[in-house]
Design an enzyme around this catalytic site. Structure first.
Site, PDB file in Angstrom:
ATOM      1  CB  ILE A  53      -1.244   0.033   1.241  1.00  0.00           C
ATOM      2  CG1 ILE A  53      -0.136  -0.270   2.518  1.00  0.00           C
ATOM      3  CG2 ILE A  53      -1.963  -1.071   0.983  1.00  0.00           C
ATOM      4  CD1 ILE A  53      -1.035   0.214   3.701  1.00  0.00           C
ATOM      5  N   GLY A  54       2.178   1.121  -0.130  1.00  0.00           N
ATOM      6  CA  GLY A  54       2.781   2.125   0.084  1.00  0.00           C
ATOM      7  C   GLY A  54       4.659   2.190  -0.046  1.00  0.00           C
ATOM      8  N   GLY A 107       8.078   3.361   1.618  1.00  0.00           N
ATOM      9  CA  GLY A 107       8.584   4.495   2.337  1.00  0.00           C
ATOM     10  C   GLY A 107      10.358   4.560   1.824  1.00  0.00           C
ATOM     11  N   GLY A 108      10.850   5.847   2.665  1.00  0.00           N
ATOM     12  CA  GLY A 108      12.344   5.759   2.572  1.00  0.00           C
ATOM     13  C   GLY A 108      12.949   4.509   2.857  1.00  0.00           C
ATOM     14  CB  VAL A 110       3.508   0.223   4.045  1.00  0.00           C
ATOM     15  CG1 VAL A 110       2.634   0.026   4.983  1.00  0.00           C
ATOM     16  CG2 VAL A 110       4.813   1.278   4.308  1.00  0.00           C
ATOM     17  CE  LYS A 114       8.558   2.056   6.164  1.00  0.00           C
ATOM     18  NZ  LYS A 114       8.310   3.466   6.482  1.00  0.00           N
ATOM     19  CG  ASP A 147      11.551  11.700   7.024  1.00  0.00           C
ATOM     20  OD1 ASP A 147      11.474  12.660   6.140  1.00  0.00           O
ATOM     21  OD2 ASP A 147      11.255  10.460   6.566  1.00  0.00           O
TER      22      ASP A 147
END
Ligand SMILES: *[C@@H]1O[C@H](CO)[C@@H](O)[C@H](O)[C@H]1NC(C)=O
Ligand SMILES: *[C@@H]1O[C@H](CO)[C@@H](O)[C@H](O)[C@H]1NC(C)=O
Ligand SMILES: *[C@@H]1O[C@H](CO)[C@@H](O)[C@H](O)[C@H]1NC(C)=O
Length: 922
Positions: free
Chosen positions: A646-647, A649-650, A654, A668, A764
């Site tokens: 669903i995503g 990240g750095g 995720v 994650k 962040d």
């Protein structure tokens, strides 16, 4: 119309004549043709929602969003396109400007437009302003742009334009504002720019321009800002720039300029910023710079400048930043610098300065960084430095300073770093340093300091790095370093301790066990004896940390065992059980439950935990069997299959994981080396103990050989950035919801900065890291993780202030403080109300202030008066958060107060109020 009116006779004649004498005049397109060109363009865009009102059936002049009309030759024509920040995606190239020849202004900035700047743009003979900045336009700037002779403002900055700046730009005789920064323009700066006599802003920074700076820029006497930084310009700085008497900012930094700094700049008395850093400038610093009495920022660092620092600089009473480091400056530091009472940063490091540090520097009470390291300074450290009550950072390392460390430094309770390494300091370490409750770095290695370690140091409870190796310290280590009577609990944040090469004796006090954050402890080359206290991480410690002592024993594997056998703690029993579970599952699983709390960061209050009941359910699932949950997550995500992602990240992807129990988690998957694992585990424990309504809950983590993941609360609506990106979801985020999101983020940040036992910096804060649940509650995610995985570390060196959320001070320090979060929060607030990331807009605001109305996300209807006042209040707080000086930024607590108590002047016209952001040009 009267058939005999002279117009009726003249017009046909004129048409006849013009068709005979001149190329056929293009008839003005009808309003239908004009509208047709726009409709045709709309059809090619990937985003139609913002332009729903563009409908053939509707009359463009009244009802089309962003379209303005005017009368020309008795006809109604489209004169304005104003679609800033609509997230339009598609190509600009296909917009047929030939049908829109009466346009006077085009604002398509802050969109996602691609393609080239269309040739047909050349037909816009009436155009006064062309704003295409912050898009993804590519290709060359067409030379036909020179036909737009009525242009006053052209902003094409922050795109991907390449090629050269066309010569024809020089035809734009009344151009006032030309911004082409942050593109990929190359080749030399056209001489023709010197013809633009009306120009007041010329920004070309952040390209690949080469060659010389044209001398005739000296003709542009109206210029107030000339920014050519971050290019590959070479040659000398033209003397002619000395004619630009209206300049407020002259920035030529980060090029390859050589020769000396012109000595005729004394007439530029309006100058506030002079940035020539990172070039190859040689010669002396002209003493004429002392006439630039409005200067606030003088950055000449990283050049080859020689000679004295002119004492005339002492006249620059408004100066706040003086950066002269990394040159070859010699001679004494002038007492005159003590007159710069507004100075916040003084950096003279890496030069060849001699003599003593002038006492007069003690007058600079606004100073936050005093950096004189790597020079040849001698004499004592003046006790007057104890007056610098705002000092954060003092570095005098690598000099020949003698005498003792003045007790008065103990007054500087904002200090976070003292570096006196490699001098010839003698005497005792002052007890008073223990007063420095904000001190994180105390580095005093390589001196002749004597006496015992002061027990008072225990009060410096935030100390993280303490290095005092290579001195003549004697006596036993103070047992009280951890049991300070006066304050909380002593040095329990200490991470690195280096006391090697001294003559310490006695044993290492068992109380050192309390230094739970310690990750390196070097006590080699002393006369210590007895057992090394049992701290888990020391078991694997290199023996070099303990060599050359009298007789140290135990704990450390490579040391001889002591007779006395240390008893294992609870943790030891826990291990085998876990291993058993892991073995049963056939893999090595380390599972941490939220039952583990972390004393160090224990919360002051726990009232925030609203979802307590929900949590226990989750944890009970967790607690039954670590291996099982691990397996369930694998099944739920089908071995981390992309369909569940669903995503990104750095630091990992995720996934959505719905367990058989119905519970949904965000998982994650992260990448990490084995070395980081211990630190990681410790930090995660700390983070799991945090419960706050606006912080995404971290439930646990799994670490197996081939996969490691974190398990978070699932937030239904995903990230704020995705919500703002999409037109339909952006509209759902009405003004009140946006205000509430700001408050949620403020709450979360206040909490981690101020309510946790030890403040935590998020590091962040971006719209990617703000997640929304079904009720539009905003939570910050991923906090603390950035630090552990060091995701942002590499970012610290990139250009500050271009695109992003980084505080400007990160351009000259790598130190991340709470105030960096405050800055990022400020950017976030602007993003939220503008609907898009402000980009380099934040830089341009200083020159052209904007009204609130022009800032607001145009996808939403304008807010009601009362809401407007509230938005205004929030934006004004955000403006303060963006202050270039971290000291002037409010704390998050203060921000909260500004939201809740500031007076709202209901009768003021906030929509048309000016927003001006102070900008830091280094
Ligand atoms: C652009 O508009 C002009 C004027 O209306 C028209 O003559 C021309 O054909 C159009 N070009 C295209 C490619 O549609
Ligand atoms: C512009 O500058 C050039 C070179 O510095 C000079 O020769 C020229 O006379 C100037 N033109 C005007 C109009 O001032
Ligand atoms: C402690 O300082 C000494 C001397 O500067 C250095 O060689 C050693 O590596 C340091 N120890 C640690 C653990 O950093």
């Amino acid at each position: 119309m009267d058939p005999l009116s002279p117009l009726n006779l003249v017009l046909p004649l004129a048409i006849l004549l013009s068709s005979l004498l001149a190329p056929p005049a293009i008839a003005m397109p009808s309003i239908e043709e004009q509208a047709g060109a726009l409709i045709a363009w709309k059809a090619t865009l990937q985003t139609h929602e913002p332009l729903q009102s563009w409908d053939r059936k509707a009359w463009p002049c009244h009802s089309w969003r962003g379209i303005g009309c005017g009368a020309r030759q008795g006809k109604l024509v489209i004169t304005k396109i104003s679609l800033r920040g609509m997230r339009l995606r598609g190509s600009l190239e296909v917009l047929n400007f030939s049908a829109l020849t009466m346009l006077t202004s085009v604002d398509l900035s802050h969109n996602k437009l691609t393609g080239r700047i269309p040739w047909s743009g050349a037909s816009l003979k009436e155009l006064r302003s062309l704003l295409l900045q912050n898009n993804n336009l590519s290709g060359y700037i067409p030379e036909q742009i020179g036909n737009l002779v009525k242009l006053r403002s052209m902003k094409l900055n922050s795109n991907r334009l390449s090629g050269c700046i066309p010569q024809e730009v020089g035809n734009l005789a009344i151009l006032e504002d030309l911004r082409l920064g942050i593109n990929k323009l190359s080749s030399s700066i056209s001489n023709s720019i010197g013809n633009l006599a009306k120009l007041s802003v010329l920004i070309l920074w952040g390209n690949q321009l080469s060659g010389h700076i044209p001398n005739n820029l000296g003709n542009l006497t109206k210029l107030s800002l000339l920014d050519l930084c971050h290019n590959q310009l070479s040659g000398h700085i033209p003397q002619e720039l000395g004619y630009l008497v209206n300049l407020k900012g002259l920035r030529l930094c980060d090029n390859m300029l050589s020769g000396s700094i012109p000595n005729n700049l004394e007439n530029l008395t309006k100058l506030t910023v002079l940035s020539l850093y990172k070039n190859q400038l040689s010669g002396h610093i002209p003493q004429e710079l002392g006439y630039l009495v409005n200067l606030k920022n003088l950055s000449l660092y990283s050049n080859n400048l020689i000679g004295l620092i002119p004492s005339s600089l002492g006249n620059l009473s408004k100066l706040s930043h003086l950066f002269l480091w990394h040159n070859q400056l010699s001679g004494h530091i002038s007492q005159e610098l003590g007159k710069l009472v507004n100075l916040e940063n003084l950096d003279l490091s890496k030069n060849m300065l001699i003599g003593s540090i002038p006492n007069s520097l003690g007058n600079l009470t606004k100073l936050s960084n005093l950096l004189l390291w790597s020079n040849k300074l001698s004499g004592h450290i003046p006790k007057e430095l104890g007056n610098l009550v705002n000092l954060n950072n003092l570095s005098l390392a690598d000099n020949n300073l003698t005498g003792s460390i003045p007790n008065s430094l103990g007054n500087l309770n904002k200090l976070y770093s003292i570096n006196l390494v490699s001098n010839q300091l003698s005497g005792f370490i002052p007890q008073e340093l223990g007063n420095l409750v904000n001190l994180e770095f105390l580095e005093i290695s390589l001196n002749n300091l004597s006496g015992e370690l002061p027990s008072g140091l225990c009060a410096a409870s935030r100390l993280q790095n303490f290095t005092a190796d290579h001195n003549s310290l004697v006596g036993p280590l103070p047992t009280s370093l951890l049991n300070c009577k006066t304050l909380l609990s002593g040095l329990n944040m200490l991470e690195a301790l280096n006391l090697s090469h001294n003559t310490l004796n006695g044993s290492i006090p068992p109380s050192f066990k309390g230094m739970i954050s310690l990750s390196s402890m070097d006590v080699s080359y002393n006369n210590l004896e007895g057992p090394v206290p049992h701290i888990k991480f020391l078991e694997e410690a290199p023996v070099e940390w303990f060599v050359h002592n009298k007789h140290l024993c135990g704990t450390v594997k490579a040391l001889p065992p002591c007779n006395l056998i240390q008893k294992g703690g609870k943790g030891k029993k826990f291990g085998p059980i876990l291993l058993g579970v892991a073995a049963a599952a056939g893999i090595s699983v380390l599972f941490i439950t939220a039952l583990v709390t972390w004393q160090r960061r224990k919360m002051k209050s726990e009232e925030q935990s609203e979802n307590g009941a929900g949590n226990t359910k989750v944890f009970s699932v967790w607690n039954f069997d670590g291996g099982d949950v691990y397996k369930q997550i694998f099944e739920a995500t089908e071995n981390f299959n992309g369909t569940h992602c669903i995503g990104m990240g750095g630091n990992g992807s995720v996934y959505r994981a719905q367990l058989p129990t119905g519970e949904i988690f965000a998982v994650k998957k992260i990448h990490m080396t084995e070395d980081d694992e211990l630190i990681f585990k410790r930090e995660v424990d700390a983070l799991m103990s945090i419960r706050h309504r606006n912080i995404v809950k971290l439930f646990g983590y799994c670490s197996a050989v081939h996969v490691k993941f974190l398990v978070y609360e699932y937030m239904d609506r995903g990230s704020l950035s995705r919500y703002l990106e999409n037109h339909n979801t952006a509209i759902e985020l009405d003004w009140m919801r946006r205000i509430n999101i700001v408050k949620d983020v403020d709450n979360a940040l206040s909490y981690i900065h101020h309510d946790c036992f030890a403040p935590i910096v998020h590091r962040d804060i971006t719209s990617n890291n703000i997640l929304l649940d079904l009720e539009f509650r905003a939570c910050i995610s991923d906090f603390g993780i950035a630090k552990i995985l060091d995701v942002e570390a590499s970012n610290c060196t990139k250009l500050a202030g271009t695109k992003g959320y980084l505080a400007p001070e990160l351009a000259y320090t790598t130190r991340v403080t709470e105030k960096c979060d405050v800055y990022s929060f400020g950017v976030l607030v602007f993003e939220l109300f503008m609907g898009c990331h402000p980009g380099d807009f934040l830089l341009s605001l200083s020159m052209a202030k904007e009204t609130l109305k022009d800032l607001l996300d145009a996808r939403l209807p304008l807010p009601e008066t009362e809401t407007t006042s509230e938005i205004f209040r929030v934006i004004m707080a955000a403006v303060q958060c963006l202050d270039p000086n971290p000291l002037h930024r409010p704390t998050m607590l203060h921000v909260t107060r500004m939201f809740s108590t500031a007076e709202v002047h209901g009768n003021r016209d906030h929509l048309h109020a000016d927003i001006i952001i102070p900008v830091f040009y280094q």
